[in-house]
Design a protein around this motif. Structure first.
Motif, PDB file in Angstrom:
ATOM      1  N   TYR A  43       0.841  -1.205   0.000  1.00 27.41           N
ATOM      2  CA  TYR A  43       0.000   0.000   0.000  1.00 27.41           C
ATOM      3  C   TYR A  43       0.877   1.257   0.000  1.00 27.41           C
ATOM      4  CZ  TYR A  43      -3.395  -3.471   1.505  1.00 27.41           C
ATOM      5  OH  TYR A  43      -4.174  -4.592   1.583  1.00 27.41           O
ATOM      6  N   GLY A  44       0.367   2.319  -0.609  1.00 27.61           N
ATOM      7  CA  GLY A  44       1.058   3.593  -0.627  1.00 27.61           C
ATOM      8  C   GLY A  44       0.829   4.376   0.644  1.00 27.61           C
ATOM      9  N   GLU A  45       1.431   5.568   0.731  1.00 28.90           N
ATOM     10  CA  GLU A  45       1.299   6.394   1.933  1.00 28.90           C
ATOM     11  C   GLU A  45      -0.130   6.827   2.191  1.00 28.90           C
ATOM     12  OE1 GLU A  45       3.970   9.654   1.629  1.00 28.90           O
ATOM     13  OE2 GLU A  45       5.784   8.405   1.692  1.00 28.90           O
ATOM     14  N   ASP A  46      -0.925   6.922   1.134  1.00 34.06           N
ATOM     15  CA  ASP A  46      -2.317   7.323   1.298  1.00 34.06           C
ATOM     16  C   ASP A  46      -3.247   6.141   1.585  1.00 34.06           C
ATOM     17  OD1 ASP A  46      -2.167   6.074  -1.134  1.00 34.06           O
ATOM     18  OD2 ASP A  46      -3.114   7.690  -2.285  1.00 34.06           O
ATOM     19  N   GLY A  47      -2.688   4.946   1.713  1.00 32.96           N
ATOM     20  CA  GLY A  47      -3.483   3.765   2.018  1.00 32.96           C
ATOM     21  C   GLY A  47      -4.030   3.036   0.810  1.00 32.96           C
ATOM     22  N   SER A  48      -3.807   3.578  -0.377  1.00 31.19           N
ATOM     23  CA  SER A  48      -4.307   2.927  -1.586  1.00 31.19           C
ATOM     24  C   SER A  48      -3.394   1.774  -2.001  1.00 31.19           C
ATOM     25  CB  SER A  48      -4.406   3.937  -2.728  1.00 31.19           C
ATOM     26  OG  SER A  48      -3.125   4.476  -3.017  1.00 31.19           O
ATOM     27  N   THR A  49      -3.967   0.772  -2.652  1.00 33.71           N
ATOM     28  CA  THR A  49      -3.205  -0.391  -3.092  1.00 33.71           C
ATOM     29  C   THR A  49      -2.286  -0.022  -4.259  1.00 33.71           C
ATOM     30  OG1 THR A  49      -5.025  -1.853  -2.455  1.00 33.71           O
ATOM     31  CG2 THR A  49      -3.363  -2.760  -3.946  1.00 33.71           C
ATOM     32  N   LEU A  50      -1.025  -0.390  -4.150  1.00 31.63           N
ATOM     33  CA  LEU A  50      -0.065  -0.109  -5.216  1.00 31.63           C
ATOM     34  C   LEU A  50      -0.343  -0.978  -6.432  1.00 31.63           C
ATOM     35  CD1 LEU A  50       3.211   0.017  -3.071  1.00 31.63           C
ATOM     36  CD2 LEU A  50       1.948   1.973  -3.989  1.00 31.63           C
ATOM     37  N   GLU A  51      -0.098  -0.446  -7.620  1.00 28.89           N
ATOM     38  CA  GLU A  51      -0.277  -1.226  -8.839  1.00 28.89           C
ATOM     39  C   GLU A  51       0.632  -2.450  -8.844  1.00 28.89           C
ATOM     40  OE1 GLU A  51       0.131   1.003 -12.376  1.00 28.89           O
ATOM     41  OE2 GLU A  51      -1.373   2.507 -11.822  1.00 28.89           O
ATOM     42  N   GLN A  52       1.838  -2.274  -8.303  1.00 28.37           N
ATOM     43  CA  GLN A  52       2.804  -3.366  -8.220  1.00 28.37           C
ATOM     44  C   GLN A  52       3.486  -3.304  -6.853  1.00 28.37           C
ATOM     45  OE1 GLN A  52       5.631  -3.376 -11.396  1.00 28.37           O
ATOM     46  NE2 GLN A  52       6.353  -5.443 -10.965  1.00 28.37           N
ATOM     47  N   PRO A  53       3.496  -4.401  -6.084  1.00 28.38           N
ATOM     48  CA  PRO A  53       4.118  -4.383  -4.753  1.00 28.38           C
ATOM     49  C   PRO A  53       5.594  -4.015  -4.844  1.00 28.38           C
ATOM     50  CG  PRO A  53       2.836  -6.385  -5.070  1.00 28.38           C
ATOM     51  CD  PRO A  53       2.920  -5.712  -6.404  1.00 28.38           C
TER      52      PRO A  53
END
Length: 470
Positions: A326-336
């Protein structure tokens, strides 16, 4: 998008021009110093590195792969490049192994540089594993000049210290600094072979390893889209499925890594990539990078993925623990994003004055900060060094971390003794309350001290009479 693409292309062209300028400056020095001797060196054939006389009989079942293909013979004198000064050491093609293929050589270039046209510059080609004077205060130490190869040399240095202090006599509790001053030439060679073997074996997931040596024969005929370097095309590969066999083979041919003209650092880097395999390396890397080196001010520099490959056996591109979903904003990253998955034998600490001022410094995770042995490779303002302690229990007994000694070595010829540091984590008297930001701290304290405090927060550091550097 077109403007961004043009900007990327212009930057790549500029880096390539800077690299060529750096090489031209080196050639000017060589021509001025050697004059007509250059032509004589070019026409001589490469020397052969035979196994040590006392070990020439070899050992059965060493795990070497016999060659089933006889590589084509080329005119080495005509193809030899001027950068082979001093001449590259070469083994006889009769010792076995498998010749490098055209496909493997191209993939090697791509995983290193991202293309098949870049080749190592003079700084890399002249780099090898050079020890300081035997039976001296720094007899355990490698000499490492500034440049892209230094990171590899200092990680190997950390593993040499691990061998000499801890794993050479695994049942001994007495680990003394004095033992590092009693290292002779044979001990240096054994330590280097052990250190290289440990790193290669970890890259092969502790099941296999591969060693590459350069021979006097050319094994491939490059395609038009491949730039000849007269070194990679002569590789012979030796595979092993027992760690002790790797170490013995490296020791038999250790001069091909530790002598001037050996291209020893490049040869070891090739062995590391072959041990990990191209397939595994591509799996290790995430969307942030696709190759291990990048151009900076005309020189090739290792990415974090290469450092982690040397430290942990896996080319993770990041220094945090685990995998980031997950990114800093809590959204799921396109690629880990791939971080470090397990503790390593040797640790890693990082400090960058520039990145602190820009509030961009990455936080090193506990997997790298807390290794199995009290030895850390240090990146201080993009310069590499080693910090270590002879106390086995430093990382297992919290009471040991109140007041303790550490030793610091930066690899530079100007350092003539190992620097002794005393670290006090108990009294907290380094005036942390009088400053307000990391940038303020950096202006008041040496970078090495700030790096140590990333591991031991609030520690006071005494240089014991040495003028602080870095």
């Amino acid at each position: 998008m077109d403007e961004d693409s043009d900007e990327v292309n212009r930057k790549a062209e500029l880096d390539d021009i800077l690299s060529q300028i750096a090489d031209l400056d080196k050639w000017r020095e060589i021509f001025n110093a050697r004059g007509l001797e250059l032509q004589h060196c070019i026409m001589r054939r490469p020397v052969e590195c035979s196994p040590r006389p006392e070990e020439e009989s070899g050992e059965e079942g060493s795990g070497r792969s016999p060659s089933s293909v006889q590589p084509p013979r080329r005119h080495a004198a005509l193809l030899a490049a001027p950068y082979s000064i001093p001449r590259a050491l070469a083994v006889s093609p009769r010792i076995g192994g498998l010749p490098v293929t055209t496909e493997l050589a191209a993939n090697l270039r791509k995983i290193l540089f991202g293309n098949t046209f870049h080749v190592f510059n003079y700084e890399w080609k002249k780099s090898f594993f050079k020890f300081r004077e035997p039976y001296s205060d720094l007899s355990y130490a490698l000499e490492a000049e500034r440049g892209g190869a230094r990171a590899i040399q200092m990680i190997v240095q950390a593993n040499i210290i691990k061998y000499l202090l801890f794993t050479r006599h695994p049942n001994s509790e007495a680990c003394r600094m004095q033992s590092l001053r009693e290292v002779g030439e044979k001990d240096q060679e054994r330590a280097l072979a052990a250190a290289l073997a440990d790193i290669l074996w970890a890259a092969g997931e502790e099941r296999s390893a591969m060693v590459s040596l350069v021979t006097s024969d050319y094994c491939i005929t490059p395609h038009l889209d491949y730039k000849l370097d007269n070194f990679t095309e002569r590789l012979q590969l030796f595979s092993f499925n027992k760690k002790d066999d790797v170490r013995k083979f490296l020791y038999e041919h250790i001069q091909c890594f530790k002598e001037e003209g050996s291209h020893g650092v490049i040869l070891f880097l090739y062995s590391l990539i072959f041990s990990r395999t191209i397939r595994r390396l591509r799996e290790d890397l995430d969307g942030t990078t696709s190759h291990l080196l990048y151009l900076s001010l005309g020189n090739f520099v290792g990415r974090q993925a290469l450092l982690n490959l040397l430290l942990t056996g896996r080319a993770s591109p990041n220094v945090f623990n685990g995998t980031l979903q997950y990114g800093e904003d809590g959204s799921t990253l396109e690629q880990p994003l791939h971080g470090v998955l397990a503790r390593s034998d040797v640790g890693y600490l990082y400090w960058s004055r520039e990145e602190v001022e820009r509030a961009r410094m990455p936080l090193v995770g506990s997997m790298l900060k807390t290794p199995r042995w009290p030895i850390w490779v240090c990146s201080v303002n993009s310069t590499y060094s080693v910090l270590f302690s002879p106390q086995r229990s430093l990382l297992s007994d919290w009471k040991m971390e109140h007041l303790f000694h550490m030793y610091f070595y930066n690899g530079q010829p100007s350092q003539t003794t190992t620097t002794l540091l005393t670290i006090d984590t108990h009294s907290h008297h380094w005036e942390v309350g009088s400053v307000t930001s990391p940038a303020d701290l950096e202006r008041r304290f040496p970078s090495v001290e700030m790096l140590i405090r990333t591991k031991w927060e609030g520690a006071a550091i005494d240089w014991n009479g040495t003028v602080p550097f870095f």
